[in-house]
Design a protein around this motif. Structure first.
Motif, PDB file in Angstrom:
ATOM      1  N   ARG A   1      -5.084   7.745  -1.497  1.00 22.27           N
ATOM      2  CA  ARG A   1      -3.907   6.902  -1.259  1.00 22.27           C
ATOM      3  C   ARG A   1      -4.362   5.499  -0.837  1.00 22.27           C
ATOM      4  N   ASP A   2      -3.594   4.487  -1.259  1.00 23.79           N
ATOM      5  CA  ASP A   2      -3.866   3.114  -0.790  1.00 23.79           C
ATOM      6  C   ASP A   2      -3.413   3.025   0.651  1.00 23.79           C
ATOM      7  N   VAL A   3      -4.237   2.420   1.481  1.00 25.54           N
ATOM      8  CA  VAL A   3      -3.859   2.339   2.885  1.00 25.54           C
ATOM      9  C   VAL A   3      -4.246   0.975   3.442  1.00 25.54           C
ATOM     10  N   ILE A   4      -3.401   0.420   4.304  1.00 27.14           N
ATOM     11  CA  ILE A   4      -3.719  -0.822   5.017  1.00 27.14           C
ATOM     12  C   ILE A   4      -3.520  -0.547   6.510  1.00 27.14           C
ATOM     13  N   VAL A   5      -4.543  -0.888   7.301  1.00 30.77           N
ATOM     14  CA  VAL A   5      -4.465  -0.705   8.754  1.00 30.77           C
ATOM     15  C   VAL A   5      -4.207  -2.069   9.381  1.00 30.77           C
TER      16      VAL A   5
ATOM     17  N   ALA B   1       0.860  -1.190   0.000  1.00 36.60           N
ATOM     18  CA  ALA B   1       0.000   0.000   0.000  1.00 36.60           C
ATOM     19  C   ALA B   1       0.891   1.232   0.000  1.00 36.60           C
ATOM     20  N   ASP B   2       0.276   2.394  -0.242  1.00 34.17           N
ATOM     21  CA  ASP B   2       1.063   3.626  -0.095  1.00 34.17           C
ATOM     22  C   ASP B   2       1.451   3.800   1.371  1.00 34.17           C
ATOM     23  N   VAL B   3       0.450   3.581   2.242  1.00 31.50           N
ATOM     24  CA  VAL B   3       0.675   3.857   3.668  1.00 31.50           C
ATOM     25  C   VAL B   3       0.164   2.688   4.514  1.00 31.50           C
ATOM     26  N   ILE B   4       0.981   2.297   5.505  1.00 34.62           N
ATOM     27  CA  ILE B   4       0.559   1.293   6.493  1.00 34.62           C
ATOM     28  C   ILE B   4       0.236   2.056   7.773  1.00 34.62           C
ATOM     29  N   VAL B   5      -0.928   1.783   8.349  1.00 29.83           N
ATOM     30  CA  VAL B   5      -1.274   2.396   9.635  1.00 29.83           C
ATOM     31  C   VAL B   5      -1.275   1.296  10.681  1.00 29.83           C
ATOM     32  N   ILE B   6      -0.546   1.503  11.763  1.00 31.31           N
ATOM     33  CA  ILE B   6      -0.470   0.484  12.820  1.00 31.31           C
ATOM     34  C   ILE B   6      -1.335   0.949  13.979  1.00 31.31           C
ATOM     35  N   GLY B   7      -2.455   0.238  14.185  1.00 31.94           N
ATOM     36  CA  GLY B   7      -3.390   0.595  15.256  1.00 31.94           C
ATOM     37  C   GLY B   7      -4.695   1.124  14.701  1.00 31.94           C
ATOM     38  N   ALA B   8      -5.805   0.445  15.041  1.00 33.39           N
ATOM     39  CA  ALA B   8      -7.142   0.870  14.573  1.00 33.39           C
ATOM     40  C   ALA B   8      -7.944   1.489  15.710  1.00 33.39           C
ATOM     41  N   GLY B   9      -7.289   2.346  16.502  1.00 33.16           N
ATOM     42  CA  GLY B   9      -8.030   3.211  17.426  1.00 33.16           C
ATOM     43  C   GLY B   9      -8.548   4.409  16.649  1.00 33.16           C
ATOM     44  N   LEU B  10      -9.079   5.395  17.352  1.00 38.22           N
ATOM     45  CA  LEU B  10      -9.630   6.567  16.656  1.00 38.22           C
ATOM     46  C   LEU B  10      -8.541   7.296  15.868  1.00 38.22           C
ATOM     47  N   ALA B  11      -7.306   7.317  16.396  1.00 36.18           N
ATOM     48  CA  ALA B  11      -6.223   8.034  15.703  1.00 36.18           C
ATOM     49  C   ALA B  11      -5.873   7.337  14.398  1.00 36.18           C
TER      50      ALA B  11
ATOM     51  N   HIS C   1       5.849  -6.213   9.927  1.00 40.07           N
ATOM     52  CA  HIS C   1       5.656  -7.655  10.090  1.00 40.07           C
ATOM     53  C   HIS C   1       4.651  -7.904  11.207  1.00 40.07           C
ATOM     54  N   SER C   2       3.684  -8.739  10.916  1.00 41.68           N
ATOM     55  CA  SER C   2       2.695  -9.093  11.944  1.00 41.68           C
ATOM     56  C   SER C   2       2.285 -10.542  11.727  1.00 41.68           C
ATOM     57  N   ALA C   3       1.445 -11.036  12.644  1.00 41.42           N
ATOM     58  CA  ALA C   3       0.944 -12.403  12.517  1.00 41.42           C
ATOM     59  C   ALA C   3       0.221 -12.586  11.181  1.00 41.42           C
ATOM     60  N   ALA C   4      -0.250 -11.473  10.591  1.00 45.07           N
ATOM     61  CA  ALA C   4      -0.972 -11.576   9.317  1.00 45.07           C
ATOM     62  C   ALA C   4      -0.031 -11.474   8.126  1.00 45.07           C
ATOM     63  N   GLY C   5       1.279 -11.555   8.353  1.00 38.97           N
ATOM     64  CA  GLY C   5       2.246 -11.501   7.250  1.00 38.97           C
ATOM     65  C   GLY C   5       2.916 -10.137   7.151  1.00 38.97           C
ATOM     66  N   ALA C   6       3.722  -9.975   6.090  1.00 34.95           N
ATOM     67  CA  ALA C   6       4.458  -8.719   5.910  1.00 34.95           C
ATOM     68  C   ALA C   6       3.685  -7.809   4.959  1.00 34.95           C
ATOM     69  N   VAL C   7       3.618  -6.527   5.325  1.00 33.47           N
ATOM     70  CA  VAL C   7       2.964  -5.545   4.452  1.00 33.47           C
ATOM     71  C   VAL C   7       3.995  -4.453   4.149  1.00 33.47           C
ATOM     72  N   THR C   8       4.061  -4.068   2.880  1.00 30.97           N
ATOM     73  CA  THR C   8       5.043  -3.065   2.458  1.00 30.97           C
ATOM     74  C   THR C   8       4.343  -1.762   2.104  1.00 30.97           C
ATOM     75  N   GLY C   9       4.943  -0.632   2.518  1.00 32.88           N
ATOM     76  CA  GLY C   9       4.361   0.666   2.190  1.00 32.88           C
ATOM     77  C   GLY C   9       5.442   1.678   1.889  1.00 32.88           C
TER      78      GLY C   9
ATOM     79  N   THR D   1       4.984  -6.716  15.093  1.00 31.35           N
ATOM     80  CA  THR D   1       6.097  -7.008  16.010  1.00 31.35           C
ATOM     81  C   THR D   1       7.378  -6.321  15.556  1.00 31.35           C
ATOM     82  N   ARG D   2       7.487  -6.034  14.247  1.00 33.33           N
ATOM     83  CA  ARG D   2       8.745  -5.461  13.737  1.00 33.33           C
ATOM     84  C   ARG D   2       8.446  -4.559  12.546  1.00 33.33           C
ATOM     85  N   ILE D   3       9.150  -3.416  12.526  1.00 37.22           N
ATOM     86  CA  ILE D   3       9.025  -2.499  11.384  1.00 37.22           C
ATOM     87  C   ILE D   3      10.423  -2.275  10.817  1.00 37.22           C
ATOM     88  N   GLU D   4      10.573  -2.622   9.537  1.00 38.36           N
ATOM     89  CA  GLU D   4      11.878  -2.419   8.879  1.00 38.36           C
ATOM     90  C   GLU D   4      11.759  -1.249   7.920  1.00 38.36           C
ATOM     91  N   GLN D   5      12.798  -0.420   7.899  1.00 38.40           N
ATOM     92  CA  GLN D   5      12.818   0.706   6.954  1.00 38.40           C
ATOM     93  C   GLN D   5      13.990   0.564   6.010  1.00 38.40           C
TER      94      GLN D   5
END
Ligand SMILES: Cc1cc2nc3c(=O)[nH]c(=O)nc-3n(C[C@H](O)[C@H](O)[C@H](O)COP(=O)(O)OP(=O)(O)OC[C@H]3O[C@@H](n4cnc5c(N)ncnc54)[C@H](O)[C@@H]3O)c2cc1C
Length: 456
Positions: free
Chosen positions: A32-36, A9-19, A251-259, A239-243
């Motif tokens: 923009r493409d976004v994955i939360v 996606a263009d942007v990965i958002v970590i956390g689905a609270g109000l923010a 990286h999460s239990a649901a696999g790796a997402v690239t943004g 669990t891990r964010i690589e730049q």
């Protein structure tokens, strides 16, 4: 054939609270493409609905909303979520030590002591007006204010029992920590970001005036619905964010997402539990080490009818006694059912978190009965949520900065790190710690990213 969810996606958002959801919604609206990625199996984070046996929906997390909270009210209006006023007709109860005072506007207390409490509030508000919310570490006298706790300030500036009660009740009720745990500079920042002591503590015209019909979690549920399940992935604790130079991988239990960019929309304490490669700059990591969550157990008891209303009480109590030290009537205006809400906060929350659920319930109901009579000990239904035990929050309502945090690490709070941006109510400059602050922070993080990723 099973459809495979995109991992880019263009942007990965970590956390689905109000923010996080606000950031994602703004980014999606700008094309923009976004994955939360959300750790829990639900959205909302610190806002959480609970349905009572009667079918009435109550909030076990963030609930109240005030008229100056323009960001969350604007969002609610866009999402078609209405507000309902809190019941206020009748007398409130104030309990200080052995003394009990029932009152309408101002409790009848020794005038010298009342004036002492009033002076303390006036001094805090006056000092707060000099704190720039964008950079509290630049306030005049910031170093001195950040080198002492609220308790230390009160020891030198508050002389009477009622004055000391007011400071302790404020710290426990509003910040969910003891006055000895929080920096004076943080208290001044918090006051300034909300618009002052009255805004934070009162009901009419202030933070506790209304609640959202259908529960605050409805805001998160509606945003997630608009974004759709492809974009909002539950059960995905990062669990891990690589730049790398121009991409970020979560990286999460649901696999790796690239943004191309990522937003971490979790409180500093939780953001600090993610692994970063390369490691975060020292000041950003130390900020997460130096920013604890408060302690809150939110308790709700439902009754066939709000018997306290008939007895002339508005359901509000403030106390320094055991268990729930702040209560509200949070039932519907027509009183079907009657619902009392009690906050157990600070040291009292830590004590009761260690008690058995039966003991905790008994103590909370005993405190309700102390305020509103023996019928309060016999609810038809009871619910509670200990936010300190919740693994994806680990305390509430939010973060309080102990001495040294603002002046040593404050500049790292919102400063992006490479392709990483920071959101969450803790990063807000208006109503920090509140739902309103969460929404403001999500919009700000989205705006930073839209600036950084102009449309090609
Ligand atoms: C008991 C209680 C009462 C409150 N009362 C009020 C009130 O009356 N009025 C008010 O305005 N505010 C109140 N608040 C505060 C308000 O709820 C919060 O300020 C607001 O909801 C915070 O939103 P947020 O998005 O910043 O953070 P959160 O809601 O904490 O969202 C962060 C999200 O990130 C997720 N997450 C964390 N780590 C990871 C990871 N590694 N990977 C993936 N996801 C992760 C979490 O699961 C969570 O969903 C209250 C809070 C509580 C708990």
């Amino acid at each position: 054939m099973t459809a495979v969810s995109p991992a880019e996606a263009d942007v990965i958002v970590i956390g689905a609270g109000l923010a996080g959801l606000t950031a994602a919604r703004e980014l999606a609206a700008a094309g923009r493409d976004v994955i939360v990625l959300e750790a829990r199996d639900r959205v909302g984070g610190r806002v959480l609905n609970h349905t009572l046996a009667s079918g009435h929906v109550v909030d076990v997390g963030g609930q109240f909303v005030g008229p100056t909270q323009r960001h969350v009210l604007g969002l609610a209006s866009e999402l078609g979520v209405a507000t309902v006023p809190i019941f206020t007709g009748g007398r409130a109860v104030l309990e200080i030590g052995e003394g009990r005072h029932d009152y309408r506007a101002v409790p009848r207390l020794n005038p010298v002591q009342l004036a002492d409490a009033g002076r303390a509030v006036f001094s805090l508000d006056r000092m707060a007006r000099r704190v720039p919310v964008q950079a509290p570490w630049r306030a005049p006298g910031a170093a001195a204010a950040d080198a002492r706790t609220l308790a230390d300030w009160a020891r030198h500036n508050v002389r009477t029992r009622v004055g000391r009660f007011a400071i302790k009740a404020f710290s426990e009720g509003v910040l969910a920590c003891e006055p000895g745990e929080v920096s004076l500079l943080h208290v001044l920042f918090y006051l300034r970001a909300a618009g002052g002591f009255r805004q934070l503590t009162e009901v009419a015209g202030a933070a506790q005036q209304d609640r959202f019909a259908g529960g605050s979690q409805l805001l998160a549920l509606r945003m997630a619905e608009q974004l759709g399940p492809d974009r909002v992935r539950l059960g995905a604790p990062v669990t891990r964010i690589e730049q790398e130079a121009s991409r970020v991988v979560a990286h999460s239990a649901a696999g790796a997402v690239t943004g191309r960019r990522a937003v971490v929309a979790a409180p500093p304490a939780l953001a600090g539990r993610i692994g970063y490669d390369p490691p975060l700059p020292a000041d950003r990591d130390q900020l997460t080490q130096a920013a604890p969550m408060g302690s809150v157990i939110k308790c709700l008891a439902a009754y066939d009818e709000p018997f306290w209303r008939q007895a002339g009480y508005n359901g509000q109590a403030t106390s320094d006694g055991p268990a729930a030290r702040v209560t509200f009537d949070t039932g519907p205006p027509d009183g079907s059912p009657g619902v009392l809400l009690g906050f157990v906060t600070g040291a009292e929350a830590r004590r009761l978190a260690r008690a058995s659920p039966a003991q905790r319930r008994a103590e909370v109901l005993a405190s309700f009965a102390r305020y509103f009579g023996p019928a309060a000990a016999r609810p038809a239904d009871y619910a509670e949520h200990d936010w300190t035990a919740d693994p994806w929050t680990r305390g509430c309502y939010g973060t309080h900065f102990p001495p040294g945090t603002w002046t040593q690490f404050g500049p790292a709070l919102r400063r992006p790190v490479g392709l990483l941006h920071w959101a969450g109510t803790e990063t807000a400059t208006e109503w920090s710690g509140y739902m309103d602050g969460a929404v403001q922070s999500g919009k700000r993080a989205a705006a930073e990213i839209l600036d950084a990723l102009p449309r090609s």
